[in-house]
Design a protein around this motif. Structure first.
Motif, PDB file in Angstrom:
ATOM      1  N   VAL A 105      46.778  28.818  -0.798  1.00  0.00           N
ATOM      2  CA  VAL A 105      46.701  30.180  -0.266  1.00  0.00           C
ATOM      3  C   VAL A 105      47.918  30.952  -0.757  1.00  0.00           C
ATOM      4  O   VAL A 105      49.061  30.550  -0.516  1.00  0.00           O
ATOM      5  N   PRO A 106      47.703  32.070  -1.473  1.00  0.00           N
ATOM      6  CA  PRO A 106      48.839  32.828  -2.019  1.00  0.00           C
ATOM      7  C   PRO A 106      49.708  33.440  -0.920  1.00  0.00           C
ATOM      8  O   PRO A 106      49.223  33.756   0.163  1.00  0.00           O
ATOM      9  N   ARG A 107      51.003  33.587  -1.237  1.00  0.00           N
ATOM     10  CA  ARG A 107      51.965  34.216  -0.329  1.00  0.00           C
ATOM     11  C   ARG A 107      52.588  35.417  -1.032  1.00  0.00           C
ATOM     12  O   ARG A 107      52.622  35.481  -2.252  1.00  0.00           O
ATOM     13  N   ASP A 108      53.109  36.331  -0.219  1.00  0.00           N
ATOM     14  CA  ASP A 108      53.873  37.441  -0.779  1.00  0.00           C
ATOM     15  C   ASP A 108      55.299  37.371  -0.248  1.00  0.00           C
ATOM     16  O   ASP A 108      55.586  36.680   0.720  1.00  0.00           O
ATOM     17  N   ARG A 109      56.210  38.028  -0.944  1.00  0.00           N
ATOM     18  CA  ARG A 109      57.639  37.961  -0.631  1.00  0.00           C
ATOM     19  C   ARG A 109      57.932  38.459   0.790  1.00  0.00           C
ATOM     20  O   ARG A 109      58.742  37.882   1.499  1.00  0.00           O
ATOM     21  N   ASN A 110      57.258  39.513   1.228  1.00  0.00           N
ATOM     22  CA  ASN A 110      57.524  40.092   2.544  1.00  0.00           C
ATOM     23  C   ASN A 110      56.836  39.338   3.680  1.00  0.00           C
ATOM     24  O   ASN A 110      57.091  39.627   4.846  1.00  0.00           O
ATOM     25  N   GLY A 111      55.931  38.434   3.343  1.00  0.00           N
ATOM     26  CA  GLY A 111      55.190  37.705   4.376  1.00  0.00           C
ATOM     27  C   GLY A 111      54.185  38.558   5.107  1.00  0.00           C
ATOM     28  O   GLY A 111      53.778  38.239   6.222  1.00  0.00           O
ATOM     29  N   SER A 112      53.745  39.635   4.491  1.00  0.00           N
ATOM     30  CA  SER A 112      52.812  40.543   5.150  1.00  0.00           C
ATOM     31  C   SER A 112      51.352  40.320   4.755  1.00  0.00           C
ATOM     32  O   SER A 112      50.462  40.959   5.304  1.00  0.00           O
ATOM     33  N   PHE A 113      51.102  39.398   3.828  1.00  0.00           N
ATOM     34  CA  PHE A 113      49.734  39.133   3.387  1.00  0.00           C
ATOM     35  C   PHE A 113      48.995  38.315   4.436  1.00  0.00           C
ATOM     36  O   PHE A 113      49.439  37.232   4.836  1.00  0.00           O
ATOM     37  N   GLU A 114      47.878  38.849   4.925  1.00  0.00           N
ATOM     38  CA  GLU A 114      47.029  38.164   5.892  1.00  0.00           C
ATOM     39  C   GLU A 114      45.620  38.060   5.311  1.00  0.00           C
ATOM     40  O   GLU A 114      44.853  39.016   5.365  1.00  0.00           O
ATOM     41  N   PRO A 115      45.268  36.902   4.738  1.00  0.00           N
ATOM     42  CA  PRO A 115      43.949  36.763   4.119  1.00  0.00           C
ATOM     43  C   PRO A 115      42.822  36.929   5.128  1.00  0.00           C
ATOM     44  O   PRO A 115      42.955  36.531   6.289  1.00  0.00           O
ATOM     45  N   GLN A 116      41.720  37.513   4.692  1.00  0.00           N
ATOM     46  CA  GLN A 116      40.564  37.721   5.552  1.00  0.00           C
ATOM     47  C   GLN A 116      39.511  36.639   5.358  1.00  0.00           C
ATOM     48  O   GLN A 116      38.854  36.241   6.309  1.00  0.00           O
ATOM     49  N   ILE A 117      39.341  36.156   4.127  1.00  0.00           N
ATOM     50  CA  ILE A 117      38.303  35.166   3.844  1.00  0.00           C
ATOM     51  C   ILE A 117      38.641  33.831   4.495  1.00  0.00           C
ATOM     52  O   ILE A 117      37.767  33.126   4.985  1.00  0.00           O
ATOM     53  N   VAL A 118      39.911  33.467   4.511  1.00  0.00           N
ATOM     54  CA  VAL A 118      40.403  32.254   5.178  1.00  0.00           C
ATOM     55  C   VAL A 118      41.592  32.687   6.028  1.00  0.00           C
ATOM     56  O   VAL A 118      42.738  32.597   5.597  1.00  0.00           O
ATOM     57  N   PRO A 119      41.336  33.172   7.244  1.00  0.00           N
ATOM     58  CA  PRO A 119      42.425  33.710   8.067  1.00  0.00           C
ATOM     59  C   PRO A 119      43.503  32.674   8.374  1.00  0.00           C
ATOM     60  O   PRO A 119      43.248  31.474   8.374  1.00  0.00           O
ATOM     61  N   GLU A 120      44.706  33.167   8.643  1.00  0.00           N
ATOM     62  CA  GLU A 120      45.806  32.281   9.015  1.00  0.00           C
ATOM     63  C   GLU A 120      45.411  31.472  10.248  1.00  0.00           C
ATOM     64  O   GLU A 120      44.736  31.972  11.137  1.00  0.00           O
ATOM     65  N   HIS A 121      45.818  30.242  10.272  1.00  0.00           N
ATOM     66  CA  HIS A 121      45.589  29.299  11.371  1.00  0.00           C
ATOM     67  C   HIS A 121      44.134  28.868  11.517  1.00  0.00           C
ATOM     68  O   HIS A 121      43.843  28.040  12.367  1.00  0.00           O
ATOM     69  N   ALA A 122      43.228  29.414  10.736  1.00  0.00           N
ATOM     70  CA  ALA A 122      41.823  28.994  10.793  1.00  0.00           C
ATOM     71  C   ALA A 122      41.658  27.730   9.963  1.00  0.00           C
ATOM     72  O   ALA A 122      42.187  27.637   8.858  1.00  0.00           O
TER      73      ALA A 122
END
Length: 152
Positions: A105-122
């Motif tokens: 799962v890709p990350r961004d420097r600011n930590g603001s990326f929240e994927p929709q297809i595979v949500p965080e913690h899902a």
């Protein structure tokens, strides 16, 4: 061997006269199945064709989400290093209808990326829970459902 491998028919041929989903290239499906058959790759299972296709689709969607989030394509040097940018990936295993799929799962420097297809913690991709509920509603016990899921 799967039923498709033993009968020699493709999944599309077994499906009958129903129309394929809009945008599905039936020739591409035939080519994928034939390539898997020649390579000795099973259609199901953790290293099977369906898991590989699912992994590719989910990874492509995650990459597209990151591109939209940041506003530039991966590898685009004209975007420069001003503001937020890609910052590697984190491994994640999600459960799908075709079995567990491991994704970076890709990350961004600011930590603001929240994927929709595979949500965080899902841990499950949408649709998996509905399949389990459907099996339970059909009268299978939880033990039978667990055995069925272990089998597939």
């Amino acid at each position: 061997m799967t039923e498709i491998e033993t009968t020699g028919e493709s999944a599309v041929e077994q499906a009958g006269p129903s129309a394929p989903p809009a945008g599905l290239d039936v020739q591409l499906v035939h080519e994928l199945i034939e390539k898997a058959r020649r390579s000795g790759v099973s259609l199901v299972g953790p290293d099977g064709l369906l898991a590989g296709v699912t992994r590719t689709v989910l990874q492509t969607a995650l990459d597209a989400e990151m591109t939209e989030h940041l506003g530039y394509e991966k590898g685009d040097r004209t975007a420069g290093r001003v503001g937020n940018h890609r910052n590697g990936s984190s491994p994640k295993t999600v459960r799908t209808e075709v079995g567990p799929v491991r994704l970076p799962v890709p990350r961004d420097r600011n930590g603001s990326f929240e994927p929709q297809i595979v949500p965080e913690h899902a841990r499950r991709v949408e649709g998996f829970d509905e399949a389990v509920i459907s099996l339970y509603a059909k009268g299978l016990t939880t033990g039978e459902i667990a055995a069925h899921l272990a089998g597939i």
